[in-house]
Design a protein around this motif. Structure first.
Motif: not given
Length: 309
Positions: A254-260
């Protein structure tokens, strides 16, 4: 048997041409009226090329339109992609009535977006029905049905153009044969199994990057090519047509914000979702045409860390 073909667009044209090719007695064609300034409908063009009379009423309720139809002395009305409401009094004018194509296994997925929704909802099978229309919406007795699987990579486009379109033309010919032979069944739809979905439009097609990858994947595929699943970047709409899901196997997946935007490459860009990422490969900006995602990202100056909404 005196046949009237009623429909529009490429599917209507294909059904007409298939009937003519095998020597059926098509006596007239009914086509939806074009909008002002629009090109002639493909079915209309094919009918005129075959020297067939073409009728384009904007309503089928009037006595004048019905009398005009009755004067043709039709034996069967073959309805291929009809969007205007046609009342029973018109449907019943031909000696053998009217038969109609619908791209789902009725009574499931009644409605105008019967191909989108099975993909979006994760069905593994869909199909088509040739049925005897009545005053309800896709509620008439079924004549025949054909099934086809939905794979994990199918889009609306592949399901329709690769399978339901050609299968539908063949099913129409088979149905005409059954009517001519006096062997066409009328199978009541099971109302207990009936479903109806509204039109799948832009309001249904917005991507929520907070959803699991399976749901986003099905939405993108079920809206490709229309209406096109979409997201926003800096307040502007961006449609996404092709994207490969990358389910997470660990937190780095995943490694990030949603939508990043997690990465920008020459041929794609990668977006974070609830349980993985998507490698986006084909997009359409609000003011442009469909293009490779990498090409668009470069022209738009897309950078890692941007948030799609």
């Amino acid at each position: 048997m005196r046949i009237v073909v009623h429909g529009q667009q490429a599917f209507g044209k294909a059904v007409l041409e298939a009937l003519l090719k095998r020597g059926e007695n098509v006596i007239a064609v009914y086509v939806a009226p074009e909008k002002p300034g629009a090109k002639a409908d493909p079915l209309k063009e094919a009918a005129l090329a075959a020297n067939l009379p073409v009728y384009q009423p904007d309503s089928y309720r009037s006595a004048e339109v019905q009398e005009q139809f009755r004067a043709l002395k039709p034996d069967l009305q073959v309805m291929a992609f009809v969007t205007l409401f046609v009342p029973e009094e018109f449907l019943n004018i031909p000696t053998h009535g009217s038969i109609q194509y619908h791209p789902s296994l009725l009574p499931a997925y009644r409605g105008a977006s019967a191909i989108n929704w099975p993909i979006i909802k994760g069905e593994t099978e869909t199909g088509l029905s040739i049925f005897w229309p009545d005053n309800g919406l896709d509620t008439g007795d079924v004549l025949i049905q054909k099934k086809t699987p939905i794979s994990g990579t199918d889009t609306l486009g592949t399901v329709y153009f690769d399978r339901l379109f050609p299968m539908g033309v063949e099913a129409m010919l088979e149905s005409v044969d059954l009517v001519k032979a006096g062997k066409a069944p009328r199978i009541k739809q099971d109302e207990a199994k009936a479903t109806y979905e509204g039109r799948c439009g832009p309001g249904n097609a917005k991507i929520d990057w907070g959803k699991p990858w399976e749901q986003i994947d099905r939405l993108i595929r079920g809206c490709n090519p229309a209406p096109g699943a979409w997201t926003t970047l800096d307040g502007k709409t961006l449609k996404i047509f092709d994207a490969t899901p990358m389910p997470a196997k660990d937190p780095k997946g995943i490694g990030g914000k949603l939508g990043e935007v997690a990465a920008v490459d020459a041929d794609s860009f990668t977006v974070v979702c609830a349980d993985g990422r998507f490698k986006v490969t084909r997009v359409q900006p609000a003011d442009g045409k469909k293009v490779d995602a990498g090409e668009w990202a470069k022209s738009a100056g897309l950078e890692k860390g941007k948030i799609l909404g």
